[in-house]
Design a protein around this motif. Structure first.
Motif, mmCIF file in Angstrom:
data_model
loop_
_atom_site.group_PDB
_atom_site.id
_atom_site.type_symbol
_atom_site.label_atom_id
_atom_site.label_comp_id
_atom_site.label_asym_id
_atom_site.label_seq_id
_atom_site.Cartn_x
_atom_site.Cartn_y
_atom_site.Cartn_z
ATOM 1 N N LYS A 124 7.858 16.136 -2.840
ATOM 2 C CA LYS A 124 7.364 15.038 -1.985
ATOM 3 C C LYS A 124 6.540 15.600 -0.835
ATOM 4 N N GLY A 125 5.563 14.815 -0.390
ATOM 5 C CA GLY A 125 4.731 15.223 0.743
ATOM 6 C C GLY A 125 4.996 14.361 1.962
ATOM 7 N N ASN A 126 4.095 14.464 2.931
ATOM 8 C CA ASN A 126 4.311 13.805 4.233
ATOM 9 C C ASN A 126 3.442 12.570 4.439
ATOM 10 N N HIS A 127 2.810 12.075 3.377
ATOM 11 C CA HIS A 127 1.891 10.955 3.557
ATOM 12 C C HIS A 127 2.343 9.712 2.816
ATOM 13 N N LEU A 128 1.891 8.573 3.334
ATOM 14 C CA LEU A 128 2.115 7.276 2.683
ATOM 15 C C LEU A 128 0.745 6.738 2.286
ATOM 16 N N LEU A 129 0.644 6.260 1.067
ATOM 17 C CA LEU A 129 -0.629 5.712 0.579
ATOM 18 C C LEU A 129 -0.457 4.229 0.283
ATOM 19 N N LEU A 130 -1.379 3.421 0.806
ATOM 20 C CA LEU A 130 -1.391 1.975 0.516
ATOM 21 C C LEU A 130 -2.706 1.648 -0.165
ATOM 22 N N PHE A 131 -2.673 0.749 -1.137
ATOM 23 C CA PHE A 131 -3.950 0.378 -1.761
ATOM 24 C C PHE A 131 -3.968 -1.031 -2.329
ATOM 25 N N ASP A 132 -5.181 -1.574 -2.367
ATOM 26 C CA ASP A 132 -5.490 -2.754 -3.163
ATOM 27 C C ASP A 132 -6.238 -2.169 -4.357
ATOM 28 N N PRO A 133 -5.591 -2.053 -5.508
ATOM 29 C CA PRO A 133 -6.205 -1.297 -6.615
ATOM 30 C C PRO A 133 -7.483 -1.925 -7.145
ATOM 31 N N LEU A 134 -7.541 -3.261 -7.148
ATOM 32 C CA LEU A 134 -8.765 -3.896 -7.631
ATOM 33 C C LEU A 134 -9.083 -5.129 -6.786
ATOM 34 N N ASP A 135 -9.854 -4.892 -5.740
ATOM 35 C CA ASP A 135 -10.236 -5.977 -4.836
ATOM 36 C C ASP A 135 -11.365 -6.796 -5.458
ATOM 37 N N GLY A 136 -11.244 -8.113 -5.301
ATOM 38 C CA GLY A 136 -12.305 -8.999 -5.813
ATOM 39 C C GLY A 136 -12.132 -9.296 -7.292
ATOM 40 N N SER A 137 -10.873 -9.314 -7.744
ATOM 41 C CA SER A 137 -10.663 -9.359 -9.196
ATOM 42 C C SER A 137 -11.161 -10.650 -9.860
ATOM 43 N N SER A 138 -11.416 -11.704 -9.058
ATOM 44 C CA SER A 138 -11.970 -12.919 -9.687
ATOM 45 C C SER A 138 -13.377 -12.641 -10.224
ATOM 46 N N ASN A 139 -13.970 -11.525 -9.800
ATOM 47 C CA ASN A 139 -15.341 -11.189 -10.221
ATOM 48 C C ASN A 139 -15.424 -10.308 -11.472
ATOM 49 N N ILE A 140 -14.277 -9.823 -11.955
ATOM 50 C CA ILE A 140 -14.310 -8.866 -13.069
ATOM 51 C C ILE A 140 -14.984 -9.471 -14.294
ATOM 52 N N ASP A 141 -14.517 -10.664 -14.669
ATOM 53 C CA ASP A 141 -14.970 -11.237 -15.933
ATOM 54 C C ASP A 141 -16.434 -11.662 -15.899
ATOM 55 N N VAL A 142 -17.023 -11.771 -14.691
ATOM 56 C CA VAL A 142 -18.422 -12.193 -14.599
ATOM 57 C C VAL A 142 -19.338 -11.020 -14.223
ATOM 58 N N ASN A 143 -18.787 -9.801 -14.332
ATOM 59 C CA ASN A 143 -19.601 -8.588 -14.169
ATOM 60 C C ASN A 143 -20.251 -8.483 -12.787
ATOM 61 N N ILE A 144 -19.462 -8.826 -11.771
ATOM 62 C CA ILE A 144 -19.920 -8.665 -10.378
ATOM 63 C C ILE A 144 -19.049 -7.581 -9.752
ATOM 64 N N SER A 145 -19.607 -6.852 -8.771
ATOM 65 C CA SER A 145 -18.920 -5.699 -8.177
ATOM 66 C C SER A 145 -17.482 -6.004 -7.741
ATOM 67 N N VAL A 146 -16.599 -5.076 -8.064
ATOM 68 C CA VAL A 146 -15.218 -5.097 -7.582
ATOM 69 C C VAL A 146 -14.959 -3.719 -6.958
ATOM 70 N N GLY A 147 -13.735 -3.459 -6.522
ATOM 71 C CA GLY A 147 -13.507 -2.144 -5.911
ATOM 72 C C GLY A 147 -12.046 -1.852 -5.634
ATOM 73 N N THR A 148 -11.814 -0.715 -5.013
ATOM 74 C CA THR A 148 -10.472 -0.284 -4.606
ATOM 75 C C THR A 148 -10.521 -0.020 -3.101
ATOM 76 N N ILE A 149 -9.460 -0.415 -2.386
ATOM 77 C CA ILE A 149 -9.384 -0.136 -0.941
ATOM 78 C C ILE A 149 -8.111 0.668 -0.711
ATOM 79 N N PHE A 150 -8.161 1.683 0.159
ATOM 80 C CA PHE A 150 -6.930 2.451 0.429
ATOM 81 C C PHE A 150 -6.816 2.872 1.884
ATOM 82 N N SER A 151 -5.570 3.127 2.271
ATOM 83 C CA SER A 151 -5.249 3.526 3.642
ATOM 84 C C SER A 151 -4.174 4.602 3.564
#
Ligand code: AHG
Length: 343
Positions: free
Chosen positions: A109-136
């Motif tokens: 184990k390390g000393n960091h905590l990772l938080l993420f939104d793995p796929l932001d904007g997922s309503s756009n996936i099926d219509v081929n518009i940009s999506v993404g990942t956000i992390f902290s």
């Protein structure tokens, strides 16, 4: 111009004392995982990744009560798997999981905590518009061996790093360690992220705004007044025309702002008042606020600086006002003044 890969950049940042070896490894691992998510996203219908997770009769739901898309689940799994074994993390938390995920016992184990939104904007996936990942990235509190949700509840000002990746026409990573905001573009042939903009600066003035106008009738009075004035353009009190854009993927809207300025608003409205806002503080608002502030912009709830808030729950939601500093200040001033007038 000599190109600088993400790995070279991270070595430079280590030499400058901005990151330690563990944090540098963490960012490398997250970037590698995002490359895999980019590949999965880019395959589209051919990869069988479009549509909803679960079955037609029993859709898979996340903790927010939202039906999950296949790519939400795939990207979440990719990030969890990539980050489990490297020894750089104490735990992960995600939009898609109710509780934090501990690092399996068989790995260090390390000393960091990772938080993420793995796929932001997922309503756009099926219509081929940009999506993404956000992390902290946060530091695991001293003495905590098995981090719980409460250990993640640190204000945005304590973030050690934040970033997002846009899966768009190009795959782009934007990153900060608190020493400026930097952009890397994925060279698909070589398979590595290459520094494309160092120390990004967002213009202080905005001429573009991003907001979901369909919520207008539900907004609070100061938001109605403020957007009304933007819409009035040259003939109104602001004396200039504003253009509007709304992708409905925060990563894409924020990336436009990081590229040419502007503002993004997801204000409180009557429909979402009870839940505190639309966007989640820990893995959407805080990392984006860190990136925007490091690029010279501002990020508030319409009333307070986002990064100064003390979070009270892992999946807490907040209103988000971010982008070009002077414009965010105007919108925030209208809300603070209205609150003051109410007494
Ligand atoms: P999610 O992570 O569930 O895909 O949320 C998308 C967010 C954000 O990316 C975007 O700005 C906003 O929700 C879109 O909201 P509307 O549905 O109101 O357009």
């Amino acid at each position: 111009m000599k190109s600088i890969s993400l790995i070279q950049f991270l070595i430079e940042e280590r030499r400058a004392g901005h990151v330690n070896a563990e944090l540098s490894l963490l960012i490398e691992v997250v970037a590698r995982a995002c490359k895999r998510s980019a590949v999965a996203t880019n395959k589209g219908a051919l990869g069988g990744v479009l549509g909803m997770a679960g079955s037609a009769d029993a859709l898979s739901m996340n903790i927010q009560g939202e039906a999950q898309k296949k790519l939400d689940v795939i990207s979440n799994e990719i990030l969890l798997e990539a980050n489990a074994w490297g020894g750089h993390l104490a735990a992960c938390a995600s939009e898609e999981m109710e509780d934090p995920q501990p690092i399996p016992d068989m790995y260090p184990k390390g000393n960091h905590l990772l938080l993420f939104d793995p796929l932001d904007g997922s309503s756009n996936i099926d219509v081929n518009i940009s999506v993404g990942t956000i992390f902290s990235v946060l530091r695991c509190p001293d003495g905590v061996v098995e981090p719980k949700a409460v250990d993640f509840l640190q204000p945005g000002t304590t973030q050690l790093a934040a970033g997002y990746v846009v899966y768009g026409p190009a795959t782009v990573l934007v990153l900060t360690f608190g020493h400026g905001t930097h952009e890397f573009t994925l060279d698909r042939e070589v398979g590595s992220f290459v520094l494309s903009r160092r120390d990004i600066k967002i213009p202080e003035e905005a001429t573009e705004f991003a907001i979901n106008m369909s919520n207008q009738r539900h907004w609070e009075a100061p938001m109605q007044r403020y957007i009304g004035e933007l819409l009035a353009g040259k003939e109104g009190p602001r004396g200039k025309d504003f253009n509007m854009r709304w992708v409905a993927s925060m990563v894409a809207d924020v990336h436009r702002i990081v590229t040419r300025g502007g503002v993004f608003y997801y204000p409180l409205d009557a429909k979402i008042k009870a839940q505190g806002g639309k966007l989640r503080i820990m893995y959407e608002a805080n990392p984006m606020a860190f990136i925007i502030e490091q690029a010279g912009g501002a990020a508030t709830t319409g009333r307070e600086r986002i990064m100064s808030l003390q979070p009270t729950a892992l999946h807490q939601r907040v209103p988000v006002f971010l982008g070009s500093k002077k414009e965010v200040e105007v919108a925030t001033r209208y809300h603070v003044a209205a609150d003051g007038a109410q007494g």
